[in-house]
Motif scaffolding. Structure first.
Motif, PDB file in Angstrom:
ATOM      1  N   ARG A   1       0.591  -1.071 -31.739  1.00 43.44           N
ATOM      2  CA  ARG A   1       0.206  -0.203 -30.618  1.00 43.44           C
ATOM      3  C   ARG A   1       1.305  -0.100 -29.569  1.00 43.44           C
ATOM      4  O   ARG A   1       1.415   0.916 -28.888  1.00 43.44           O
ATOM      5  CB  ARG A   1      -1.087  -0.697 -29.996  1.00 43.44           C
ATOM      6  CG  ARG A   1      -2.243  -0.559 -30.971  1.00 43.44           C
ATOM      7  CD  ARG A   1      -3.558  -0.837 -30.353  1.00 43.44           C
ATOM      8  NE  ARG A   1      -4.611  -0.738 -31.360  1.00 43.44           N
ATOM      9  CZ  ARG A   1      -5.797  -1.264 -31.229  1.00 43.44           C
ATOM     10  NH1 ARG A   1      -6.115  -1.931 -30.141  1.00 43.44           N
ATOM     11  NH2 ARG A   1      -6.675  -1.140 -32.188  1.00 43.44           N
TER      12      ARG A   1
ATOM     13  N   TYR B   1      -5.155  -5.668 -30.078  1.00 41.55           N
ATOM     14  CA  TYR B   1      -4.863  -5.764 -31.508  1.00 41.55           C
ATOM     15  C   TYR B   1      -4.971  -7.217 -31.956  1.00 41.55           C
ATOM     16  O   TYR B   1      -4.561  -8.126 -31.232  1.00 41.55           O
ATOM     17  CB  TYR B   1      -3.454  -5.218 -31.796  1.00 41.55           C
ATOM     18  CG  TYR B   1      -3.215  -4.969 -33.258  1.00 41.55           C
ATOM     19  CD1 TYR B   1      -3.725  -3.835 -33.878  1.00 41.55           C
ATOM     20  CD2 TYR B   1      -2.505  -5.871 -34.031  1.00 41.55           C
ATOM     21  CE1 TYR B   1      -3.522  -3.608 -35.221  1.00 41.55           C
ATOM     22  CE2 TYR B   1      -2.299  -5.656 -35.372  1.00 41.55           C
ATOM     23  CZ  TYR B   1      -2.811  -4.515 -35.972  1.00 41.55           C
ATOM     24  OH  TYR B   1      -2.619  -4.300 -37.308  1.00 41.55           O
ATOM     25  N   THR B   2      -5.531  -7.456 -33.149  1.00 35.80           N
ATOM     26  CA  THR B   2      -5.728  -8.825 -33.635  1.00 35.80           C
ATOM     27  C   THR B   2      -5.225  -8.979 -35.060  1.00 35.80           C
ATOM     28  O   THR B   2      -5.139  -8.011 -35.821  1.00 35.80           O
ATOM     29  CB  THR B   2      -7.214  -9.222 -33.609  1.00 35.80           C
ATOM     30  OG1 THR B   2      -7.936  -8.334 -34.447  1.00 35.80           O
ATOM     31  CG2 THR B   2      -7.774  -9.196 -32.210  1.00 35.80           C
ATOM     32  N   TYR B   3      -4.892 -10.200 -35.410  1.00 37.54           N
ATOM     33  CA  TYR B   3      -4.608 -10.626 -36.769  1.00 37.54           C
ATOM     34  C   TYR B   3      -5.576 -11.740 -37.098  1.00 37.54           C
ATOM     35  O   TYR B   3      -5.943 -12.530 -36.219  1.00 37.54           O
ATOM     36  CB  TYR B   3      -3.187 -11.198 -36.903  1.00 37.54           C
ATOM     37  CG  TYR B   3      -2.087 -10.180 -36.989  1.00 37.54           C
ATOM     38  CD1 TYR B   3      -1.784  -9.547 -38.185  1.00 37.54           C
ATOM     39  CD2 TYR B   3      -1.308  -9.888 -35.882  1.00 37.54           C
ATOM     40  CE1 TYR B   3      -0.759  -8.625 -38.273  1.00 37.54           C
ATOM     41  CE2 TYR B   3      -0.273  -8.972 -35.953  1.00 37.54           C
ATOM     42  CZ  TYR B   3      -0.007  -8.350 -37.149  1.00 37.54           C
ATOM     43  OH  TYR B   3       1.012  -7.443 -37.244  1.00 37.54           O
TER      44      TYR B   3
ATOM     45  N   ASP C   1       3.110  -5.848 -33.024  1.00 36.32           N
ATOM     46  CA  ASP C   1       1.936  -5.141 -32.501  1.00 36.32           C
ATOM     47  C   ASP C   1       2.214  -3.644 -32.651  1.00 36.32           C
ATOM     48  O   ASP C   1       3.061  -3.091 -31.940  1.00 36.32           O
ATOM     49  CB  ASP C   1       1.701  -5.496 -31.037  1.00 36.32           C
ATOM     50  CG  ASP C   1       0.395  -4.951 -30.493  1.00 36.32           C
ATOM     51  OD1 ASP C   1      -0.151  -3.998 -31.079  1.00 36.32           O
ATOM     52  OD2 ASP C   1      -0.080  -5.478 -29.474  1.00 36.32           O
TER      53      ASP C   1
ATOM     54  N   ARG D   1      -4.963 -12.817 -31.027  1.00 34.81           N
ATOM     55  CA  ARG D   1      -5.038 -11.616 -30.205  1.00 34.81           C
ATOM     56  C   ARG D   1      -3.711 -11.402 -29.481  1.00 34.81           C
ATOM     57  O   ARG D   1      -3.087 -12.342 -29.004  1.00 34.81           O
ATOM     58  CB  ARG D   1      -6.158 -11.720 -29.189  1.00 34.81           C
ATOM     59  CG  ARG D   1      -6.316 -10.445 -28.370  1.00 34.81           C
ATOM     60  CD  ARG D   1      -7.583 -10.364 -27.591  1.00 34.81           C
ATOM     61  NE  ARG D   1      -8.803 -10.501 -28.370  1.00 34.81           N
ATOM     62  CZ  ARG D   1      -9.412  -9.479 -28.977  1.00 34.81           C
ATOM     63  NH1 ARG D   1      -8.920  -8.272 -28.893  1.00 34.81           N
ATOM     64  NH2 ARG D   1     -10.522  -9.674 -29.635  1.00 34.81           N
ATOM     65  N   SER D   2      -3.285 -10.161 -29.378  1.00 35.43           N
ATOM     66  CA  SER D   2      -2.023  -9.791 -28.753  1.00 35.43           C
ATOM     67  C   SER D   2      -2.037 -10.100 -27.258  1.00 35.43           C
ATOM     68  O   SER D   2      -3.030  -9.857 -26.572  1.00 35.43           O
ATOM     69  CB  SER D   2      -1.759  -8.300 -28.955  1.00 35.43           C
ATOM     70  OG  SER D   2      -0.619  -7.896 -28.234  1.00 35.43           O
TER      71      SER D   2
ATOM     72  N   LYS E   1      -8.719 -16.052 -35.092  1.00 40.03           N
ATOM     73  CA  LYS E   1      -8.310 -14.706 -34.712  1.00 40.03           C
ATOM     74  C   LYS E   1      -7.161 -14.824 -33.724  1.00 40.03           C
ATOM     75  O   LYS E   1      -7.257 -15.534 -32.730  1.00 40.03           O
ATOM     76  CB  LYS E   1      -9.480 -13.978 -34.064  1.00 40.03           C
ATOM     77  CG  LYS E   1      -9.218 -12.515 -33.790  1.00 40.03           C
ATOM     78  CD  LYS E   1     -10.362 -11.875 -33.048  1.00 40.03           C
ATOM     79  CE  LYS E   1     -11.544 -11.689 -33.958  1.00 40.03           C
ATOM     80  NZ  LYS E   1     -12.600 -10.869 -33.309  1.00 40.03           N
TER      81      LYS E   1
ATOM     82  N   THR F   1      -3.276  -5.013 -25.696  1.00 40.94           N
ATOM     83  CA  THR F   1      -3.704  -3.862 -26.475  1.00 40.94           C
ATOM     84  C   THR F   1      -5.005  -4.118 -27.211  1.00 40.94           C
ATOM     85  O   THR F   1      -5.650  -3.170 -27.659  1.00 40.94           O
ATOM     86  CB  THR F   1      -2.638  -3.484 -27.518  1.00 40.94           C
ATOM     87  OG1 THR F   1      -2.442  -4.595 -28.394  1.00 40.94           O
ATOM     88  CG2 THR F   1      -1.330  -3.126 -26.850  1.00 40.94           C
TER      89      THR F   1
END
Length: 55
Positions: A44, A21-23, A42, A14-15, A12, A19
């Motif tokens: 957001r 937000y994950t990829y 990102d 993570r930004s 995973k 924020t």
């Protein structure tokens, strides 16, 4: 039927903008034992920021 390779694992990203937000992506642990760092978008903050691997 394809078997899943034991060397490739799901990680995973993570930004770093805070924020949350994950990829999700996969990586080969033999070739890249360090944590991944990628520059991705990102939505957001509407900017390209660093995403770091989370364990």
């Amino acid at each position: 039927m394809a078997t899943r390779n034991a060397l490739r694992s799901t990680v995973k990203l993570r930004s770093t903008a805070g924020t949350g937000y994950t990829y999700m992506t996969t990586k080969n642990r033999r070739n890249t034992p360090d944590r991944l760092v990628r520059r991705k978008f990102d939505p957001r903050v509407r900017a390209v920021v660093e995403f770091r691997e989370e364990r």
